[in-house]
Write a protein that holds these residues in place. Structure first.
Motif, PDB file in Angstrom:
ATOM      1  N   VAL A 135       0.859  -1.171   0.000  1.00 26.72           N
ATOM      2  CA  VAL A 135       0.000   0.000   0.000  1.00 26.72           C
ATOM      3  C   VAL A 135       0.901   1.228   0.000  1.00 26.72           C
ATOM      4  O   VAL A 135       1.929   1.245   0.693  1.00 26.72           O
ATOM      5  CB  VAL A 135      -0.928   0.015   1.232  1.00 26.72           C
ATOM      6  CG1 VAL A 135      -1.777   1.287   1.263  1.00 26.72           C
ATOM      7  CG2 VAL A 135      -1.829  -1.210   1.236  1.00 26.72           C
ATOM      8  N   ASP A 191      -4.218   7.193  -2.103  1.00 28.76           N
ATOM      9  CA  ASP A 191      -3.649   5.983  -1.508  1.00 28.76           C
ATOM     10  C   ASP A 191      -4.016   4.828  -2.421  1.00 28.76           C
ATOM     11  O   ASP A 191      -5.159   4.740  -2.905  1.00 28.76           O
ATOM     12  CB  ASP A 191      -4.224   5.734  -0.123  1.00 28.76           C
ATOM     13  CG  ASP A 191      -3.793   6.785   0.887  1.00 28.76           C
ATOM     14  OD1 ASP A 191      -2.829   7.523   0.606  1.00 28.76           O
ATOM     15  OD2 ASP A 191      -4.426   6.880   1.955  1.00 28.76           O
ATOM     16  N   SER A 205      -4.108  -3.864   4.389  1.00 24.50           N
ATOM     17  CA  SER A 205      -3.267  -3.615   5.553  1.00 24.50           C
ATOM     18  C   SER A 205      -2.685  -4.937   6.029  1.00 24.50           C
ATOM     19  O   SER A 205      -3.184  -6.017   5.685  1.00 24.50           O
ATOM     20  CB  SER A 205      -4.058  -2.937   6.682  1.00 24.50           C
ATOM     21  OG  SER A 205      -5.059  -3.808   7.197  1.00 24.50           O
ATOM     22  N   GLY A 206      -1.595  -4.853   6.807  1.00 24.13           N
ATOM     23  CA  GLY A 206      -0.995  -6.055   7.355  1.00 24.13           C
ATOM     24  C   GLY A 206      -0.158  -6.829   6.354  1.00 24.13           C
ATOM     25  O   GLY A 206       0.074  -6.400   5.223  1.00 24.13           O
ATOM     26  N   ALA A 211      -1.409  -7.722   2.697  1.00 20.19           N
ATOM     27  CA  ALA A 211      -1.783  -6.635   1.784  1.00 20.19           C
ATOM     28  C   ALA A 211      -1.642  -7.068   0.330  1.00 20.19           C
ATOM     29  O   ALA A 211      -0.616  -7.626  -0.068  1.00 20.19           O
ATOM     30  CB  ALA A 211      -0.922  -5.407   2.050  1.00 20.19           C
ATOM     31  N   GLU A 221     -13.139  -2.150   7.731  1.00 15.92           N
ATOM     32  CA  GLU A 221     -12.094  -2.240   8.743  1.00 15.92           C
ATOM     33  C   GLU A 221     -12.090  -3.617   9.404  1.00 15.92           C
ATOM     34  O   GLU A 221     -13.142  -4.166   9.752  1.00 15.92           O
ATOM     35  CB  GLU A 221     -12.281  -1.144   9.795  1.00 15.92           C
ATOM     36  CG  GLU A 221     -12.115   0.266   9.236  1.00 15.92           C
ATOM     37  CD  GLU A 221     -12.266   1.327  10.314  1.00 15.92           C
ATOM     38  OE1 GLU A 221     -12.568   0.955  11.473  1.00 15.92           O
ATOM     39  OE2 GLU A 221     -12.076   2.520   9.994  1.00 15.92           O
ATOM     40  N   SER A 222     -10.881  -4.160   9.568  1.00 21.10           N
ATOM     41  CA  SER A 222     -10.661  -5.433  10.273  1.00 21.10           C
ATOM     42  C   SER A 222     -11.548  -6.554   9.738  1.00 21.10           C
ATOM     43  O   SER A 222     -12.063  -7.379  10.497  1.00 21.10           O
ATOM     44  CB  SER A 222     -10.907  -5.248  11.777  1.00 21.10           C
ATOM     45  OG  SER A 222     -10.099  -4.215  12.296  1.00 21.10           O
ATOM     46  N   ALA A 240      -7.251  -7.454   9.362  1.00 18.87           N
ATOM     47  CA  ALA A 240      -6.770  -6.507   8.360  1.00 18.87           C
ATOM     48  C   ALA A 240      -7.942  -5.830   7.652  1.00 18.87           C
ATOM     49  O   ALA A 240      -9.050  -6.379   7.591  1.00 18.87           O
ATOM     50  CB  ALA A 240      -5.882  -7.218   7.339  1.00 18.87           C
ATOM     51  N   ASP A 241      -7.705  -4.634   7.118  1.00 18.77           N
ATOM     52  CA  ASP A 241      -8.736  -3.914   6.379  1.00 18.77           C
ATOM     53  C   ASP A 241      -8.851  -4.476   4.968  1.00 18.77           C
ATOM     54  O   ASP A 241      -7.863  -4.937   4.374  1.00 18.77           O
ATOM     55  CB  ASP A 241      -8.409  -2.420   6.302  1.00 18.77           C
ATOM     56  CG  ASP A 241      -8.382  -1.761   7.671  1.00 18.77           C
ATOM     57  OD1 ASP A 241      -8.954  -2.343   8.611  1.00 18.77           O
ATOM     58  OD2 ASP A 241      -7.790  -0.685   7.798  1.00 18.77           O
TER      59      ASP A 241
END
Length: 347
Positions: free
Chosen positions: A74, A96, A128-129, A132, A149-150, A155-156
């Protein structure tokens, strides 16, 4: 990613991997919003874009790295306003992105990309994480492009959603219909042309039409607008009240999202009276966009087609139809936030 399906599938079928860059957030006046995607092939060729050109170079470098390593990432791409202007860049925005490699054997990617364009499709990308860039099936994910989210082992997940193509039904097969079919097809509509005259409804006259139907439009309309009438537009261009009135009545009854008809103001008033006499409610008659099109001052069939497509687009998104220079605030915003700039006062 899903917007690039037609280009990505042949690459994957040929056994080649590809790196995909997808916008997950956009700030300020970024030209393209979340969900926009570009892809980079192993030979360096690029499909699609994620901005107006400001950040594509950096995106290609990162995509090349991900293509080589297979590890997703990311990143934030963009410029401050000062840096943008110093570099000669106009947008001043930032995005992003998530960058990931899609391999030919990726069953999740293939399943999402192979969904026909007339059906909705979605896929999740972990953003995320350590996971990714991993793709997850779209089953159970919400039908909207956004971050959850999560949602995947803490992770997102960014949901990429592609809606079915919108349908445009054109009643009448004259020169204005030919022009409207051409520009609407280019804009991504699945266009159907329907007319009672068989010699007018031909593939030679309408090469970009998805479907050509010979017959009375009102009798076929239920089938032509499809299972989701609210996503369909019906434009009556026949100039024959025997066709216009029943077609408009049928489109309103079916709940078509956009209903419009060409004609002079006297013709519009006459049609409204005939619709009222046929029992159509006044509030429904008021939904008809007639005379059809925005005031562009271009009377040719091509100019009229552009003005019609512009009105369909403005109605769909709640736009004002005004020049952007007469509005204030960000260029890319919700319709509800549009405000008209005050006219300059004479000295």
């Amino acid at each position: 990613m899903l917007e690039l399906a037609d280009s990505l599938l042949p690459v994957l079928h040929a056994g080649e991997p590809v790196a995909v860059v997808t916008v997950i957030r956009a700030a300020r006046s970024a030209p393209r919003g979340p969900g926009a995607a570009m892809a980079v092939h192993r030979d360096g060729s690029v499909i699609g874009s994620i901005s107006g050109g400001c950040v594509e170079g950096d995106a290609v470098l990162l995509a090349t790295q991900v293509l080589a390593t297979g590890h997703g990432m990311v990143a934030s791409l963009g410029f401050s306003d000062e840096a943008a202007h110093a570099a000669g860049l106009a947008c001043g925005g930032s995005v992003d992105v998530v960058i990931h490699r899609v391999d030919p054997a990726d069953a999740v990617a293939r399943a999402a990309l192979e969904v026909p364009v007339d059906r909705s499709a979605r896929v999740g990308i972990v953003v995320s994480g350590v996971a990714a860039g991993r793709l997850i099936p779209g089953d159970g994910l919400p039908a909207e492009t956004r971050i959850l989210e999560s949602a995947y082992d803490g992770a997102d997940v960014f949901v990429v959603q592609r809606d079915p193509r919108r349908r445009l039904v054109i009643a009448g097969a004259g020169e204005h219909a030919i022009a409207l079919c051409r520009v609407a097809s280019a804009a991504g509509f699945a266009v159907t042309v329907c007319d009672v005259w068989e010699r007018l409804v031909t593939a030679e006259r309408f090469p970009t039409a998805e479907r050509l139907v010979v017959g009375t439009p009102a009798e076929h309309l239920d089938d032509l607008v499809g299972p989701d009438p609210a996503r369909a537009a019906v434009c009556v261009l026949s100039h024959d009240e025997r066709v216009d009135v029943p077609t408009l009545a049928a489109a309103l009854e079916l709940g078509a999202g956009f209903v419009g008809a060409m004609g002079a103001r006297g013709t519009v008033a006459h049609r409204a009276r005939l619709l009222a006499e046929a029992g159509v409610d006044a509030a429904e008659i008021a939904r008809i966009h007639a005379p059809l099109g925005l005031d562009l001052g271009a009377p040719s069939p091509a100019g009229t087609a552009i003005s019609i497509l512009a009105e369909i687009t403005a109605a769909r998104h709640g736009g004002t139809g005004l020049p952007l220079r007469e509005l204030t605030g960000p260029l890319h915003r919700s319709a509800a936030s549009c405000t008209v700039a005050a006219a300059p006062q004479p000295a």
